[in-house]
Design a protein around this motif. Structure first.
Motif, mmCIF file in Angstrom:
data_model
loop_
_atom_site.group_PDB
_atom_site.id
_atom_site.type_symbol
_atom_site.label_atom_id
_atom_site.label_comp_id
_atom_site.label_asym_id
_atom_site.label_seq_id
_atom_site.Cartn_x
_atom_site.Cartn_y
_atom_site.Cartn_z
ATOM 1 N N GLN A 112 2.178 1.534 -3.468
ATOM 2 C CA GLN A 112 1.085 1.995 -4.347
ATOM 3 C C GLN A 112 0.961 3.523 -4.290
ATOM 4 N N ARG A 113 0.999 4.065 -3.053
ATOM 5 C CA ARG A 113 0.898 5.518 -2.887
ATOM 6 C C ARG A 113 2.071 6.225 -3.556
ATOM 7 N N ARG A 114 3.270 5.605 -3.450
ATOM 8 C CA ARG A 114 4.436 6.233 -4.080
ATOM 9 C C ARG A 114 4.308 6.211 -5.602
ATOM 10 N N GLU A 139 1.618 6.400 -7.216
ATOM 11 C CA GLU A 139 0.626 7.416 -7.578
ATOM 12 C C GLU A 139 1.166 8.838 -7.413
ATOM 13 N N ASP A 140 1.918 9.061 -6.321
ATOM 14 C CA ASP A 140 2.290 10.432 -5.949
ATOM 15 C C ASP A 140 3.603 10.908 -6.565
ATOM 16 N N ASP A 151 0.835 -1.203 0.000
ATOM 17 C CA ASP A 151 0.000 0.000 0.000
ATOM 18 C C ASP A 151 0.877 1.263 0.000
#
Lengths: 199, 199
Positions: free
Chosen positions: B129-131, B133-134, B126
């Motif tokens: 995943q955030r990395r 996206e960001d 997770d």
């Protein structure tokens, strides 16, 4: 440097352990961090306690956290009237494991080595001398290592015993049990022959 | 037991180190007591600090005593827009030593292994995943181990990348440099053939 400063410090600090180089220290550091933090914290505490509290026994000079070690403190140990001279605390452990010897010890914490500045006073032979005078001792068993320095140390102590009129014996040198004659060095074989006993 | 209780405790505690059995632990204990008490006290302090303060980097999950590790904290590292996925912090050190990779990392601290209850959430995918996206990421380099679990983990992450439209690459498998073909296993040789490049 690619690990964090504290991890680098830990790897460096682990290298103080004998036989641990850079690669093993790194493996140890990460293994502890990943899998065994409780064990490492316990080791940290015990290491600290041991280094702070373990000193030499006042009577036999082995390592102990008490003033007198548990062997010297055991009254049954005095009955045999024997004292065994060894070079290190590990030698005491090795001899204790044979269950053969029921007397007390004196641990030299080294051997005579004038070239390194280690003489009778560094080995605290004054403490041994007082014990030879004060305690009831019939036999001094010289169990120093069969090296040049160990033999010289044994010889020196045997002369101390002679002055006190106490018998000094040397542990036997010869062919190790389970060894094969073919592979034994000539010096040991010579000892085995000169030290032969009636069958 | 023939050593003092505290020495026995020290020997037992040293056995928590990987690859250290009863005999090595005893040798280490006496060596430290006889020769290196300062080193042992230093090790005790560093061990305590390391176990108390080293946690996972919030961004890449490697070990660090800061919130963000020094690699994630380095702005030049963001320029390459590459992120390398590895299984352990030791892999980061190994890759850093090659001086080839100038991007950032994501450390899984393991691999997918449903039988041991290790799924995507245990590997904190997770956070990855955030990395994805960001951050500005052009390429995800999958450097998990060439084992069944490592391959499965790489496959899973490559699918995450596909959904985000980010290119995923796998490090090359083949004959190690300096190795001899004769001694290379068939699986590796197969990889070396299928992965051949124009000379």
């Amino acid at each position: 440097m690619s690990a964090s400063p504290l991890i680098e410090q830990l790897i460096q600090a682990l290298k103080c352990l004998p036989g641990v180089g850079a690669k093993s220290a790194q493996r140890m550091a990460f293994n502890l961090l990943e899998r065994n933090r409780d064990g490492a914290l316990h080791l940290s505490r015990v290491l600290h306690d041991a280094m702070e509290h373990i000193r030499n026994c006042e009577r036999c000079r082995t390592f102990t956290e008490s003033t007198i070690c548990h062997i010297c403190d055991d009254p049954r140990r005095a009955e045999s009237a024997q004292i065994c001279i060894v070079e290190s605390p590990q030698d005491v452990i090795a001899i204790e494991q044979t269950l053969q010897f029921k007397g007390r010890y004196f641990v030299l914490m080294g051997h005579l080595s004038p070239i390194d500045g280690i003489g009778p006073s560094e080995l605290r032979l004054d403490v041994l001398q007082r014990r030879l005078e004060d305690e009831k001792i019939d036999e001094v068993i010289l169990a120093t290592n069969p090296t040049v320095e160990g033999e010289a140390t044994a010889h020196y102590i045997s002369q101390m015993c002679e002055k006190q009129g106490i018998a000094a014996t040397r542990i036997a040198h010869g062919v190790p049990v389970g060894g094969e004659l073919e592979y034994i060095d000539g010096n040991t074989l010579t000892h085995a022959f000169t030290g032969r006993r009636k069958f």
